[in-house]
Design a protein around this motif. Sequence first.
Motif, PDB file in Angstrom:
ATOM      1  N   PHE A  10      -8.115   1.205  11.612  1.00  0.00           N
ATOM      2  CA  PHE A  10      -6.274   1.280  12.156  1.00  0.00           C
ATOM      3  C   PHE A  10      -5.292   1.166  11.120  1.00  0.00           C
ATOM      4  N   ALA A  11      -5.847   0.366  10.170  1.00  0.00           N
ATOM      5  CA  ALA A  11      -5.195   0.484   9.240  1.00  0.00           C
ATOM      6  C   ALA A  11      -4.836   1.410   7.826  1.00  0.00           C
ATOM      7  N   ARG A  12      -5.392   2.136   8.372  1.00  0.00           N
ATOM      8  CA  ARG A  12      -5.056   3.482   7.833  1.00  0.00           C
ATOM      9  C   ARG A  12      -5.119   4.424   8.534  1.00  0.00           C
ATOM     10  N   TYR A  13      -4.043   4.147  10.275  1.00  0.00           N
ATOM     11  CA  TYR A  13      -3.094   4.593  10.774  1.00  0.00           C
ATOM     12  C   TYR A  13      -1.971   4.130  10.395  1.00  0.00           C
ATOM     13  N   PHE A  14      -1.473   2.860  10.296  1.00  0.00           N
ATOM     14  CA  PHE A  14      -0.773   2.222  11.429  1.00  0.00           C
ATOM     15  C   PHE A  14      -0.199   0.844  10.017  1.00  0.00           C
ATOM     16  N   GLY A  15      -0.978   1.099   8.749  1.00  0.00           N
ATOM     17  CA  GLY A  15      -0.518  -0.040   7.965  1.00  0.00           C
ATOM     18  C   GLY A  15      -1.408  -0.707   7.284  1.00  0.00           C
ATOM     19  N   ASP A  16      -1.219  -1.529   6.211  1.00  0.00           N
ATOM     20  CA  ASP A  16      -2.174  -2.697   6.020  1.00  0.00           C
ATOM     21  C   ASP A  16      -2.002  -4.620   7.092  1.00  0.00           C
ATOM     22  N   ASP A  17      -1.076  -3.875   7.676  1.00  0.00           N
ATOM     23  CA  ASP A  17      -0.707  -4.730   9.191  1.00  0.00           C
ATOM     24  C   ASP A  17      -2.076  -4.917   9.706  1.00  0.00           C
ATOM     25  N   ALA A  18      -2.094  -4.111   9.554  1.00  0.00           N
ATOM     26  CA  ALA A  18      -3.055  -3.508  11.101  1.00  0.00           C
ATOM     27  C   ALA A  18      -4.238  -3.975  11.130  1.00  0.00           C
TER      28      ALA A  18
END
Length: 454
Positions: free
Chosen positions: A366-374
């Motif tokens: 999820f973080a790879r797609y949407f950034g560290d917040d994910a």
Amino acid sequence: MDADVMILGAGFAGLAAAERLTEHGYQVRVLEARDRVGGRARTDWIDDYLWLDRGGQWIGPGHEQMYALAERLDVSIWSMYTLGRHLLRLDGRTRAFKGFMPLTLSPTTYAAFAWALLRLEWLTRRIPLDAPWQANNAAELDRQSLGDWLRQNLRDRHAYSIFRAATDAVFAAHPDDISLLHALFYIRSSNGLNKLTSSDNGAQQDRVEAGMQGLAETWREKLEEAGVAFVLREPARTVEQNVDQVRVDTDQTSHQARRLICTLPPALIPEIDFRPALPDERRQWCEGLPPGHVIKCFAVYEEPFWRERGLSGQAAGDQPPVHVTFDATPPGEDRGVLMGFIEGREAEHFAGVSKEERRAAVLAAFARYFGDDAGQPLRYLDHIWEHEPWSRGCYAGVARPGIQSTVGHTAREPHGHVFWAGTETATRYNGYLEGAVRSGVRAAREACSSISSN
């Protein structure tokens, strides 16, 4: 005699059959192994306000029976969130785009993808929906796997990766485990690969308020008011029939009826002791349609932060374990929910690791797609369908090479007083809840005809 018709399974096929039989004045009893109705549709509430569909959840254009059902039961429908840009991640590079594919892909990738899609659609048009085993070159198509076809027709690496992500998402199975004939039939039954993979005017367009199991529970209440008897927590062990009736033995008791409709997933049917025994070809069909493997993963956040960044929450990529994601936030919910799938052989692998390891792998994706917040949700949840004993997998049974052309004709052939339903027997929208409902209606019609002819 306990009923005119007995139904094994209280999923959407069983509920649809019960409704149609009751409308024709028959007494109906439904036996269900689970402690709930809905089958492979399952909705869980994680607190008083937030619900998650852990199983089947989508309806889309053409799903006429499901839309009519929701209207009949006064259950509201809402569309998936699709505003903003989608994401495609290939070889470590993320592309944001609107429409069907990013414009930044190379012309070679575009040409390879478009040619393969046209070729696939051309092949699907030649598959008879009611009898795919009668297609021209059926045996040759059935000897091949979908994986064979992808490797032969997609030489461009990026085009191949996009197709793989799409087919994994559609079948929840590795393409080498799927008959090409079955894949063509399945795709045609839902009006094409574009429809199967789209949220805009496609199979992932709409959802029902409070989840799909809630719809099933409301349906059950209406059917009980009409006289249908539901018996939960009683898996069928033996089905014995004679010239006049069918008897089903469970661990608790026996039930008798004039006719029986079986809606169970194919993989579970051979575990029942049928007397007389199932024909060898019917057993081969059941054993040749193992269920897909899927782990449905959810991350709950304080807010749907991706929307503020102009993203739809829909992403696809070539890096395991999560190849597709969606925004699963219910309407009116302040928190945000991202949903992703682990599918096929990767799902088999991750079903065997610890919850902590699986959580880490999914949130990293999820973080790879949407950034560290994910990678920092309030909560993480997932559901492994192969661990459910009365499903063994999801979304539906997938025919291995060699099955459709040899024993596919047994999918709907009655076994004496036993008739078959379930989404795997559907000719339209096979694998979907719509297909399940249509199959239940068809099986009820066959049972009615059988009774009236005696």
